[in-house]
Motif scaffolding. Structure first.
Motif, PDB file in Angstrom:
ATOM      1  N   MET A 172      44.915  37.004  41.007  1.00  0.00           N
ATOM      2  CA  MET A 172      43.757  36.822  41.881  1.00  0.00           C
ATOM      3  C   MET A 172      43.642  37.968  42.879  1.00  0.00           C
ATOM      4  O   MET A 172      42.549  38.487  43.122  1.00  0.00           O
ATOM      5  CB  MET A 172      43.862  35.476  42.595  1.00  0.00           C
ATOM      6  CG  MET A 172      43.791  34.290  41.643  1.00  0.00           C
ATOM      7  SD  MET A 172      44.126  32.700  42.431  1.00  0.00           S
ATOM      8  CE  MET A 172      42.619  32.452  43.366  1.00  0.00           C
ATOM      9  N   ALA A 173      44.772  38.366  43.450  1.00  0.00           N
ATOM     10  CA  ALA A 173      44.746  39.457  44.421  1.00  0.00           C
ATOM     11  C   ALA A 173      44.267  40.752  43.789  1.00  0.00           C
ATOM     12  O   ALA A 173      43.527  41.532  44.403  1.00  0.00           O
ATOM     13  CB  ALA A 173      46.141  39.650  45.013  1.00  0.00           C
ATOM     14  N   LYS A 174      44.653  40.980  42.550  1.00  0.00           N
ATOM     15  CA  LYS A 174      44.290  42.242  41.890  1.00  0.00           C
ATOM     16  C   LYS A 174      42.835  42.252  41.415  1.00  0.00           C
ATOM     17  O   LYS A 174      42.140  43.259  41.552  1.00  0.00           O
ATOM     18  CB  LYS A 174      45.235  42.486  40.704  1.00  0.00           C
ATOM     19  CG  LYS A 174      46.665  42.854  41.123  1.00  0.00           C
ATOM     20  CD  LYS A 174      47.584  42.992  39.919  1.00  0.00           C
ATOM     21  CE  LYS A 174      49.004  43.327  40.331  1.00  0.00           C
ATOM     22  NZ  LYS A 174      49.134  44.667  40.930  1.00  0.00           N
ATOM     23  N   VAL A 175      42.351  41.138  40.864  1.00  0.00           N
ATOM     24  CA  VAL A 175      41.005  41.162  40.298  1.00  0.00           C
ATOM     25  C   VAL A 175      39.917  41.179  41.368  1.00  0.00           C
ATOM     26  O   VAL A 175      38.772  41.557  41.087  1.00  0.00           O
ATOM     27  CB  VAL A 175      40.764  39.984  39.319  1.00  0.00           C
ATOM     28  CG1 VAL A 175      41.712  40.086  38.135  1.00  0.00           C
ATOM     29  CG2 VAL A 175      40.890  38.639  40.018  1.00  0.00           C
ATOM     30  N   ILE A 176      40.239  40.772  42.606  1.00  0.00           N
ATOM     31  CA  ILE A 176      39.224  40.867  43.662  1.00  0.00           C
ATOM     32  C   ILE A 176      39.341  42.196  44.421  1.00  0.00           C
ATOM     33  O   ILE A 176      38.637  42.420  45.403  1.00  0.00           O
ATOM     34  CB  ILE A 176      39.290  39.681  44.641  1.00  0.00           C
ATOM     35  CG1 ILE A 176      40.607  39.650  45.401  1.00  0.00           C
ATOM     36  CG2 ILE A 176      39.023  38.374  43.918  1.00  0.00           C
ATOM     37  CD1 ILE A 176      40.664  38.573  46.494  1.00  0.00           C
ATOM     38  N   GLY A 177      40.252  43.065  43.966  1.00  0.00           N
ATOM     39  CA  GLY A 177      40.306  44.415  44.518  1.00  0.00           C
ATOM     40  C   GLY A 177      41.045  44.554  45.825  1.00  0.00           C
ATOM     41  O   GLY A 177      40.721  45.447  46.618  1.00  0.00           O
ATOM     42  N   MET A 178      42.067  43.711  46.057  1.00  0.00           N
ATOM     43  CA  MET A 178      42.819  43.835  47.305  1.00  0.00           C
ATOM     44  C   MET A 178      43.483  45.208  47.416  1.00  0.00           C
ATOM     45  O   MET A 178      43.674  45.726  48.518  1.00  0.00           O
ATOM     46  CB  MET A 178      43.899  42.748  47.385  1.00  0.00           C
ATOM     47  CG  MET A 178      43.392  41.325  47.501  1.00  0.00           C
ATOM     48  SD  MET A 178      42.300  41.032  48.905  1.00  0.00           S
ATOM     49  CE  MET A 178      43.163  41.821  50.231  1.00  0.00           C
TER      50      MET A 178
END
Length: 795
Positions: A172-178
């Motif tokens: 989740m953290a990666k796919v929303i571009g954190m």
């Protein structure tokens, strides 16, 4: 010697053993995490001026250590925690668990011993947060994740919802571009934050990639879980995070004027299908305009949480929420909400996850990715069916490193991967009445293995079965002609060699050899590129940065290798990292390249087998030869026993009361019959067996002496090793040799898969149906003939 990370995790989990019996497993965390918290803040802030947290006199972990064996240890621990809580406005956060509860912790000496042992477990050098040389790797964070996962597992279905699996949080953290955060002023929000695991993973992704320390905001309805989240924020060096305890839907805390406060990023794992979501307010007259696209069903709050998260995002905000698959296809008002969201372009993507990942439920869930920034121009929804990529872990499923990487790679690059991922045009979704059920758009089923009736009737291997192996023939173009020849009719082939020759033919074929060599060359190139990095590991380095570089380089090296699944090769490295290499690297960044630690051989880093293989191979071979000679005696003794140890056997009288032969029983029997001239054969056998036993004893003595000499040489060699020699042993002989063997298993898999399929095809059609019918008729005739003869005999 520094403790290994795996041993550290194990020792922390053993702390829970001290609590078993008196309380429910779901309550372990209330005690264990509080002690971890007190240890952490004491190490980090005690004695420091202007520290973020004040560790008052009488409120530190050292004060707890001083209580070991004290008859009033439970009450005094409560007071220590109370002082720490009062000094830092943490009352109701860290002082919830009662360490003087006799019902949970025992009475009298039982409580004293239990709490003394519990404190001792945390009083270890491995948990000295003042001297964590791999600070950027967050030793505490890893230990916390380990504990939380086990707490959730032990707590059972109804009490494990406080924790989102770390693997899902990372996705989740990666796919929303954190990892592409632009400013430290940006914010992250979780409206159902539980223990804070999702928030922390999002924060870690941003900080690890950009160095930016984004502000964290979370709200949680359960009081104890909210307290846990506040504590965990401090444990993870996020003491300024704002965590609020209340009902997010009926009483949202984070507001600006009369509207909800908005955030740059949002993540959520709300309770699935929450039945009383509207309790305490009227959704039809919502003060914050959250339900303008439709009011969710009265007894299902899935879309209520999604719409709350969407409303809480800034105009360029991005978010991800975990929900059950029902939100993708349920009808009525949910269908209307779904249609509105798709038409407005708010749904960027959907990731279908495997079943049984989460601790509160076994049903499969999905991640819905929201993106307001590019909503206006969105023409499709990117979908991934990742339901088949996982491993079993006890009674739950877990995503592997390769599953995470594949999902993130596909999503961030918007790749089209057959049976896995594609961008689905909105027009196509519209033709399906805005139903987002993933199987409508991605068919991940395996093709049926069709049987060819004509081949069963007349033999031969159908061309289409051989053509289905085209991905092999593209790499081994002439191998097909080596294995197959045209059959006796169009459309069919015949195998040109016996089935038991297929594997050897494939392995020995020039094209397979060339393929093998090309893979070996790729691995060799990876070794060459990364050797300086491995040999350059130094005290204070960050192991997580190292493994990320190594693994990403490995993926890049093998990404275009035909027939080999790149992510499988990557997983071999990650497995080895988890099992062995991680502990090695953490030892190196703490102690350096040392063969001796505390005056003893560093056998964890350099197993004796490595020393033997490189420096004492001849001695090892000599011992192996002695063992072979000794082992050759066993069949001779077994043969004598088998032939002569029965009731009337010549050796029967030489057994002990357990039915075994020993030197003592053999000699005793020889003494009994020494003057008896009629038992010469028995005497000869007894002497032969005794001689074999004595040879075995002599051989064992030689082996032990040789092993003792070899051990002394090995121990002496540890002290002589230079740093360069240590690096050779660890990097080449241990790490790279293990990885090379793992890559070889992938090569073997390629050949075995091809061999297995060809054998299956050959055996399937080896005997045509008419021939089978003839054989059945022949055998039936023979049976009839036998029956006739038997009937004649009986008559």
């Amino acid at each position: 010697m520094p403790i290994k990370k795996s041993e550290l995790y194990g020792s922390l989990w053993k702390s829970c053993d001290e609590l078993r019996g008196g309380m429910d497993a779901s309550q372990y965390k209330d005690y264990v995490l509080v002690l971890l918290f007190v240890k952490y803040v004491s190490d980090k802030y005690a004695g420091q001026k202007d520290a973020l947290l004040d560790v008052p006199a009488g409120g530190s972990f050292a004060d707890m250590v001083a209580l070991k064996g004290d008859k009033e240890i439970g009450d005094k621990i409560n007071k220590i925690i109370g002082k720490l809580a009062e000094a830092n406005d943490l009352k109701g956060v860290i002082d919830v668990a009662d360490f003087n509860d006799a019902d949970k912790l025992g009475r009298g000496k039982e409580m004293v011993d239990r709490l003394s042992n519990l404190v001792s477990i945390f009083n270890t050098p491995a948990l000295d947060f003042r001297s964590n040389r791999a600070g950027g790797d967050d030793l505490l964070g890893d230990a916390y994740e380990y504990l939380m996962r086990h707490f959730a597992t032990e707590s059972g279905k109804s009490k494990g919802q406080f924790y989102t699996p770390a693997e899902v949080s990372r996705i989740m953290a990666k796919v929303i571009g954190m990892g592409s955060a632009r400013s430290s002023d940006q914010t992250i929000y979780d409206p159902t934050c539980g223990s804070g695991s999702l928030l922390l993973k999002a924060h870690d992704e941003a900080k690890g990639r950009t160095g930016l320390d984004l502000a964290l905001y979370g709200q949680e309805m359960d009081n104890a879980t909210a307290a846990l989240a506040k504590m965990n924020m401090i444990l993870h060096d996020c003491p300024t995070a704002e965590i609020w305890q209340d009902n997010t839907l009926s009483r949202p805390h984070f507001k600006q004027a009369n509207n909800l406060k908005t955030f740059d990023f949002g993540v959520a794992n709300p309770p699935f299908s929450f039945k009383v979501w509207s309790s305490g307010f009227d959704p039809a007259h919502d003060l914050y305009g959250r339900f303008t696209y439709g009011i969710p069903p009265a007894k299902n709050g899935d879309y209520a949480f999604l719409l709350h998260l969407l409303t809480s995002l800034k105009s360029r905000g991005k978010g991800a929420i975990i929900l059950p698959h029902g939100v993708l296809f349920r009808g009525n008002v949910e269908a209307e909400i779904r249609k509105n969201l798709i038409q407005r372009g708010y749904i960027q993507g959907i990731i279908g996850l495997p079943p049984n990942l989460f601790y509160g439920t076994g049903i499969p869930a999905c991640i819905i990715v929201l993106d307001k920034e590019h909503a206006a121009g969105r023409t499709g929804v990117y979908m991934i069916d990742a339901s088949k990529g996982f491993r079993k872990d006890g009674n739950k499923n877990r995503l592997r490193d390769q599953d995470i990487h594949k999902i993130v790679d596909a999503f961030t690059r918007q790749l089209e991967i057959a049976k896995y991922a594609r961008l689905v045009p909105v027009a196509e979704i519209e033709t399906n009445d805005y139903n987002l059920n993933i199987p409508r758009y991605i068919d991940s089923t395996e093709p049926e293995d069709l049987q060819d009736i004509d081949a069963h009737l007349r033999g031969g291997i159908p061309n289409h079965d051989v053509d289905d192996l085209d991905h092999y023939w593209q790499v081994f173009p002439s191998l097909r002609a080596t294995l197959f020849a045209p059959g006796d009719r169009p459309g069919y082939n015949q195998l040109q060699l016996a089935a038991d020759k297929i594997k050897a033919t494939i392995f020995g074929h020039a094209e397979f050899t060339a393929f093998n060599q090309s893979v070996t060359a790729r691995l060799s190139n990876w070794k060459t590129v990364n050797n300086p990095l491995l040999q350059g590991i130094a005290i204070g380095d960050h192991p997580k940065a190292l493994i990320e570089t190594l693994s990403e380089n490995l993926l890049e090296t093998f990404k275009t290798t035909p027939l080999m699944e790149t992510y499988d090769v990557y997983q071999h490295l990650m497995n080895y990292w988890d099992q062995t290499m991680q502990d090695d690297v953490y030892l190196l960044v703490q102690e350096g390249w040392q063969a001796m630690v505390d005056g003893k051989p560093n056998t964890d880093l350099i197993p004796p087998k490595l020393i033997i293989n490189r420096y004492f191979a001849a001695e090892a071979q000599a011992i192996a030869q002695l063992e072979a000679e000794r082992d050759a005696l066993t069949p001779q003794m077994e043969e004598l026993e088998e032939e002569h140890s029965g009731e009337d056997g010549l050796l029967a009288e030489a057994k002990n009361d357990k039915g075994k032969f020993t030197k003592a029983t053999l000699k005793a029997r020889l003494a009994e019959i020494k003057d008896d001239k009629d038992v010469a054969d028995e005497r000869q056998l007894l002497n032969n067996y005794l001689a074999l036993l004595e040879q075995e004893t002599t051989a064992n003595k030689k082996i032990k002496e040789a092993e003792k000499v070899l051990k002394a040489k090995v121990d002496d060699q540890y002290a002589k090793l230079s740093e360069a020699e240590i690096k050779t042993l660890v990097v080449y002989d241990k790490w790279l040799a293990t990885l090379a063997a793992a890559v070889q298993t992938e090569l073997d898999r390629v050949s075995q898969a091809l061999t297995g399929r060809i054998k299956q095809q050959a055996e399937r059609y080896a005997t045509p149906l008419p021939r089978l019918t003839e054989e059945v008729q022949t055998l039936s005739a023979r049976v009839d003939e036998h029956l006739k003869k038997m009937g004649a005999v009986w008559k």
